[in-house]
Design a protein around this motif. Sequence first.
Motif, PDB file in Angstrom:
ATOM      1  N   SER A  94      -1.717   9.983 -10.589  1.00 42.29           N
ATOM      2  CA  SER A  94      -0.484   9.082 -10.558  1.00 42.29           C
ATOM      3  C   SER A  94      -0.004   8.894  -9.205  1.00 42.29           C
ATOM      4  O   SER A  94       0.452  10.110  -8.756  1.00 42.29           O
ATOM      5  CB  SER A  94       0.264   9.185 -11.745  1.00 42.29           C
ATOM      6  N   LEU A  95       0.031   7.783  -8.786  1.00 39.64           N
ATOM      7  CA  LEU A  95       0.702   7.504  -7.389  1.00 39.64           C
ATOM      8  C   LEU A  95       1.776   6.448  -8.077  1.00 39.64           C
ATOM      9  O   LEU A  95       1.853   5.408  -8.552  1.00 39.64           O
ATOM     10  CB  LEU A  95      -0.023   6.692  -6.443  1.00 39.64           C
ATOM     11  N   THR A  96       2.995   6.758  -7.372  1.00 38.02           N
ATOM     12  CA  THR A  96       4.261   5.694  -7.237  1.00 38.02           C
ATOM     13  C   THR A  96       4.020   4.646  -6.571  1.00 38.02           C
ATOM     14  O   THR A  96       3.120   4.787  -5.567  1.00 38.02           O
ATOM     15  CB  THR A  96       5.501   6.375  -7.079  1.00 38.02           C
ATOM     16  N   TYR A  97       4.843   3.685  -6.550  1.00 35.59           N
ATOM     17  CA  TYR A  97       4.587   2.558  -5.299  1.00 35.59           C
ATOM     18  C   TYR A  97       5.108   3.217  -4.006  1.00 35.59           C
ATOM     19  O   TYR A  97       4.609   2.753  -2.799  1.00 35.59           O
ATOM     20  CB  TYR A  97       5.278   1.325  -5.545  1.00 35.59           C
ATOM     21  N   ALA A  98       5.969   4.047  -3.849  1.00 38.60           N
ATOM     22  CA  ALA A  98       6.311   4.587  -2.652  1.00 38.60           C
ATOM     23  C   ALA A  98       5.188   5.464  -2.163  1.00 38.60           C
ATOM     24  O   ALA A  98       5.000   5.773  -0.692  1.00 38.60           O
ATOM     25  CB  ALA A  98       7.616   5.669  -2.948  1.00 38.60           C
ATOM     26  N   ASP A  99       4.575   6.287  -2.946  1.00 40.15           N
ATOM     27  CA  ASP A  99       3.435   6.978  -2.607  1.00 40.15           C
ATOM     28  C   ASP A  99       2.222   5.854  -1.900  1.00 40.15           C
ATOM     29  O   ASP A  99       1.860   6.232  -0.948  1.00 40.15           O
ATOM     30  CB  ASP A  99       2.652   7.625  -3.840  1.00 40.15           C
ATOM     31  N   VAL A 100       2.111   4.925  -2.590  1.00 41.59           N
ATOM     32  CA  VAL A 100       1.305   3.971  -2.103  1.00 41.59           C
ATOM     33  C   VAL A 100       1.468   3.162  -0.682  1.00 41.59           C
ATOM     34  O   VAL A 100       0.540   3.257   0.295  1.00 41.59           O
ATOM     35  CB  VAL A 100       0.705   2.766  -3.203  1.00 41.59           C
ATOM     36  N   ALA A 101       2.812   3.076  -0.554  1.00 43.73           N
ATOM     37  CA  ALA A 101       3.064   2.604   0.620  1.00 43.73           C
ATOM     38  C   ALA A 101       3.102   3.491   1.679  1.00 43.73           C
ATOM     39  O   ALA A 101       2.734   3.170   2.828  1.00 43.73           O
ATOM     40  CB  ALA A 101       4.658   1.939   0.415  1.00 43.73           C
ATOM     41  N   ARG A 102       3.295   4.823   1.568  1.00 43.53           N
ATOM     42  CA  ARG A 102       3.398   5.872   2.538  1.00 43.53           C
ATOM     43  C   ARG A 102       1.778   6.077   2.932  1.00 43.53           C
ATOM     44  O   ARG A 102       1.589   6.374   4.160  1.00 43.53           O
ATOM     45  CB  ARG A 102       3.952   7.146   1.935  1.00 43.53           C
ATOM     46  N   LEU A 103       0.933   5.975   1.760  1.00 43.85           N
ATOM     47  CA  LEU A 103      -0.389   6.132   2.303  1.00 43.85           C
ATOM     48  C   LEU A 103      -1.149   5.207   3.143  1.00 43.85           C
ATOM     49  O   LEU A 103      -1.785   5.378   4.087  1.00 43.85           O
ATOM     50  CB  LEU A 103      -1.303   6.581   0.952  1.00 43.85           C
ATOM     51  N   ALA A 104      -0.580   3.909   2.729  1.00 41.73           N
ATOM     52  CA  ALA A 104      -1.110   2.750   3.682  1.00 41.73           C
ATOM     53  C   ALA A 104      -0.640   2.842   4.919  1.00 41.73           C
ATOM     54  O   ALA A 104      -1.320   2.358   5.903  1.00 41.73           O
ATOM     55  CB  ALA A 104      -0.621   1.631   2.961  1.00 41.73           C
ATOM     56  N   ARG A 105       0.609   3.228   5.145  1.00 46.59           N
ATOM     57  CA  ARG A 105       1.180   3.270   6.323  1.00 46.59           C
ATOM     58  C   ARG A 105       0.364   4.493   7.432  1.00 46.59           C
ATOM     59  O   ARG A 105       0.162   4.174   8.551  1.00 46.59           O
ATOM     60  CB  ARG A 105       2.817   3.603   6.348  1.00 46.59           C
ATOM     61  N   ALA A 106       0.052   5.494   6.579  1.00 48.15           N
ATOM     62  CA  ALA A 106      -0.392   6.549   7.265  1.00 48.15           C
ATOM     63  C   ALA A 106      -1.721   6.180   7.662  1.00 48.15           C
ATOM     64  O   ALA A 106      -2.503   6.271   8.590  1.00 48.15           O
ATOM     65  CB  ALA A 106      -0.731   7.691   6.298  1.00 48.15           C
ATOM     66  N   GLN A 107      -2.630   5.299   6.856  1.00 51.03           N
ATOM     67  CA  GLN A 107      -4.174   4.902   7.011  1.00 51.03           C
ATOM     68  C   GLN A 107      -4.032   4.103   8.396  1.00 51.03           C
ATOM     69  O   GLN A 107      -4.506   4.016   9.364  1.00 51.03           O
ATOM     70  CB  GLN A 107      -4.591   4.168   5.970  1.00 51.03           C
ATOM     71  N   ALA A 108      -2.771   2.979   8.406  1.00 50.08           N
ATOM     72  CA  ALA A 108      -2.856   2.138   9.517  1.00 50.08           C
ATOM     73  C   ALA A 108      -2.405   2.921  10.891  1.00 50.08           C
ATOM     74  O   ALA A 108      -2.941   2.639  11.910  1.00 50.08           O
ATOM     75  CB  ALA A 108      -1.702   1.139   9.240  1.00 50.08           C
ATOM     76  N   ALA A 109      -1.696   3.895  10.793  1.00 48.99           N
ATOM     77  CA  ALA A 109      -1.127   4.615  12.053  1.00 48.99           C
ATOM     78  C   ALA A 109      -2.426   5.735  12.198  1.00 48.99           C
ATOM     79  O   ALA A 109      -2.613   5.599  13.644  1.00 48.99           O
ATOM     80  CB  ALA A 109      -0.230   5.672  11.539  1.00 48.99           C
ATOM     81  N   ASN A 110      -3.499   6.049  11.399  1.00 44.54           N
ATOM     82  CA  ASN A 110      -4.507   6.862  11.744  1.00 44.54           C
ATOM     83  C   ASN A 110      -5.422   5.758  12.375  1.00 44.54           C
ATOM     84  O   ASN A 110      -6.353   6.311  13.380  1.00 44.54           O
ATOM     85  CB  ASN A 110      -5.168   7.327  10.588  1.00 44.54           C
ATOM     86  N   LEU A 111      -5.707   4.391  11.933  1.00 45.51           N
ATOM     87  CA  LEU A 111      -6.306   3.676  12.820  1.00 45.51           C
ATOM     88  C   LEU A 111      -5.912   3.197  14.050  1.00 45.51           C
ATOM     89  O   LEU A 111      -6.664   3.032  15.169  1.00 45.51           O
ATOM     90  CB  LEU A 111      -6.485   2.415  11.858  1.00 45.51           C
ATOM     91  N   ASP A 112      -4.619   3.186  14.167  1.00 46.62           N
ATOM     92  CA  ASP A 112      -3.839   3.200  15.424  1.00 46.62           C
ATOM     93  C   ASP A 112      -4.509   4.011  16.475  1.00 46.62           C
ATOM     94  O   ASP A 112      -4.622   3.938  17.649  1.00 46.62           O
ATOM     95  CB  ASP A 112      -2.197   3.238  15.405  1.00 46.62           C
ATOM     96  N   ALA A 113      -4.678   5.483  16.042  1.00 45.21           N
ATOM     97  CA  ALA A 113      -4.733   6.795  16.854  1.00 45.21           C
ATOM     98  C   ALA A 113      -6.264   6.634  17.169  1.00 45.21           C
ATOM     99  O   ALA A 113      -6.826   6.934  18.272  1.00 45.21           O
ATOM    100  CB  ALA A 113      -4.610   7.958  16.058  1.00 45.21           C
ATOM    101  N   LEU A 114      -7.055   5.951  16.377  1.00 42.26           N
ATOM    102  CA  LEU A 114      -8.610   5.754  16.491  1.00 42.26           C
ATOM    103  C   LEU A 114      -8.690   4.629  17.800  1.00 42.26           C
ATOM    104  O   LEU A 114      -9.979   4.415  17.878  1.00 42.26           O
ATOM    105  CB  LEU A 114      -9.556   5.399  15.421  1.00 42.26           C
ATOM    106  N   GLY A 115      -7.815   3.925  17.807  1.00 38.98           N
ATOM    107  CA  GLY A 115      -8.028   2.699  18.815  1.00 38.98           C
ATOM    108  C   GLY A 115      -8.549   1.660  18.348  1.00 38.98           C
ATOM    109  O   GLY A 115      -8.999   0.629  19.180  1.00 38.98           O
ATOM    110  N   VAL A 116      -8.299   1.402  16.844  1.00 36.37           N
ATOM    111  CA  VAL A 116      -9.108   0.301  16.139  1.00 36.37           C
ATOM    112  C   VAL A 116      -8.029  -0.746  16.523  1.00 36.37           C
ATOM    113  O   VAL A 116      -6.955  -0.805  16.192  1.00 36.37           O
ATOM    114  CB  VAL A 116      -9.228   0.422  15.110  1.00 36.37           C
ATOM    115  N   PRO A 117      -8.265  -1.978  17.118  1.00 31.52           N
ATOM    116  CA  PRO A 117      -7.404  -3.121  17.524  1.00 31.52           C
ATOM    117  C   PRO A 117      -6.986  -3.915  16.315  1.00 31.52           C
ATOM    118  O   PRO A 117      -7.794  -3.915  15.196  1.00 31.52           O
ATOM    119  CB  PRO A 117      -7.998  -3.775  18.712  1.00 31.52           C
ATOM    120  N   VAL A 118      -6.023  -4.798  16.554  1.00 29.99           N
ATOM    121  CA  VAL A 118      -5.925  -5.855  15.675  1.00 29.99           C
ATOM    122  C   VAL A 118      -7.172  -6.781  15.450  1.00 29.99           C
ATOM    123  O   VAL A 118      -7.624  -7.101  16.751  1.00 29.99           O
ATOM    124  CB  VAL A 118      -4.603  -6.812  16.067  1.00 29.99           C
ATOM    125  N   GLY A 119      -7.551  -7.135  14.411  1.00 29.36           N
ATOM    126  CA  GLY A 119      -8.705  -7.888  14.352  1.00 29.36           C
ATOM    127  C   GLY A 119     -10.096  -6.750  14.156  1.00 29.36           C
ATOM    128  O   GLY A 119     -11.180  -7.470  13.891  1.00 29.36           O
TER     129      GLY A 119
END
Length: 508
Positions: free
Chosen positions: A37-62
């Motif tokens: 079970s995940l709370t909405y705070a958990d979901v938001a944290r995981l989504a931000r982490a996923q976006a930050a990891n894509l930043d680190a990989l160099g995946v651009p907007v688009g």
Amino acid sequence: MFFDLGIRDFLDRAELVYPDRVAVVDEPDQPAASWGSLTYADVARLARAQAANLDALGVPVGGRVAIVSHNAARLLVSFFGVSAWGRILVPVNFRLAAAEVKYIVEHSGAEVLLIDPELRHLLDNVTAKHVFVLGEDDDKVFGGDGTPRDWAGDESATATINYTSGTTARPKGVQLTHRNIWLNAVLFGLHTTLSDNDVLLHTLPMFHCNGWGMPYAVTGLGGKHVVLRKIDGAEILRRIDEHGVTILCAAPAVVTAALDAASTWDGEIPGRDRVRIVVAGAPPPTRTIERVRAELGWEFIQLYGLTETSPLLTFNRMRHEWADLDPHEQARRLGRAGTPGLGVRIAIDADGEVLAQSNTNLEGYWENPEETARVQAGGWFHTGDGGTFTDGYLTIADRKKDVIISGGENVSSIEVEDALNSHPAIREVAVIGIPDQKWGELVTALVVTDGSDVTAEELITHCREHLAGYKCPKRVEFLDALPRTATGKIQKFKLREPFWKDQDRQVN
């Protein structure tokens, strides 16, 4: 004032208003460790982490991120973690064959490929610059508490590319914008009267037109998501009972599974007078609608639309004006595709084709300007379906495009014909859909052979080497010849006629 509509709006509101509420109950039985079970705070944290990891990989907007997964909390989070910060999510049908997945990943230009551990065999043929197995590589995908680079947002930007089978052998990538998705989700919620008291059971594959928009709508309103990985009628009833489910979306085959399970269920059917089921993919028979309402005690709602329309075009729901009608007549009226959603315009052209104008219509087909121009000619989206529009209600009568809908999935008859034609014993073949109580339409091959003793089983096995299982013929019939016009075109209407002659309409 003007603010761009964006996918992140749904997540931001859920985290702000309902941070401690249970947001997601993950599938407990899966090859990757369940997230529980995940709370909405958990979901938001995981989504931000996923976006930050894509930043680190160099995946651009688009940049494109493809994901091939059964229903799972990781997939649900990815709808936000990828698109809410400007990348494009490419949800891929997990039922597809390796060659089909390879085409989609390559055609979309996906830099990142996320794959369900049960589907790791696809990696023998499919690859990308960055490949991660969900569950095993979570630290690289969802790990850390990083803050992603901000994205100002652009409602006209493509948020997802959803590949759909149509009238050609190659699937087409439907570009849905943030505006398309935002408006579809809000309108879906409006017409189904979603609230923060709702509990959604994910019986619909989330890859399927982004779960029809429900991952966004339920999140934005603070409802609960209950993940179901694989369809089983009895398990559907058990989850409804255990989690207090109030709404689910389903193809006709799922409806049949629930009805079959209810026939042997011990005790009162879970969700009676509480559950509403939204059905699309093909119009169910009147008798099926009657059974849902009488045997399950669930409210029946019908949706008509396409991946290209996000998918909302029309809704059909019980009206108080019909209260004095007998149940059969009520069910018959509910069998129509329905009335246009708010802001949707429906028309029928001179050839009987259903046309639509809506803010949820696709931006275009990825890297396919010719097909985009064709389906948007004249400022209307051309659905490829034939129908009538009377007294505000749309009824689908037949399918003008050569596609079969089996179990809620589009199957291109041309694609199946191509696979069969690659068998040396085949001289002619025509693939059609025939009525079937469970699947809606059954993929059926009518073949002319070279006179050899090839069997139906051999031809079906041959197809499985080239196509996803749900696309392969379930029935093969051998003919001496196929009917053709004077110019040599196969007359499929003559082949369909014996199977459909007792049907009210030419779709099922």
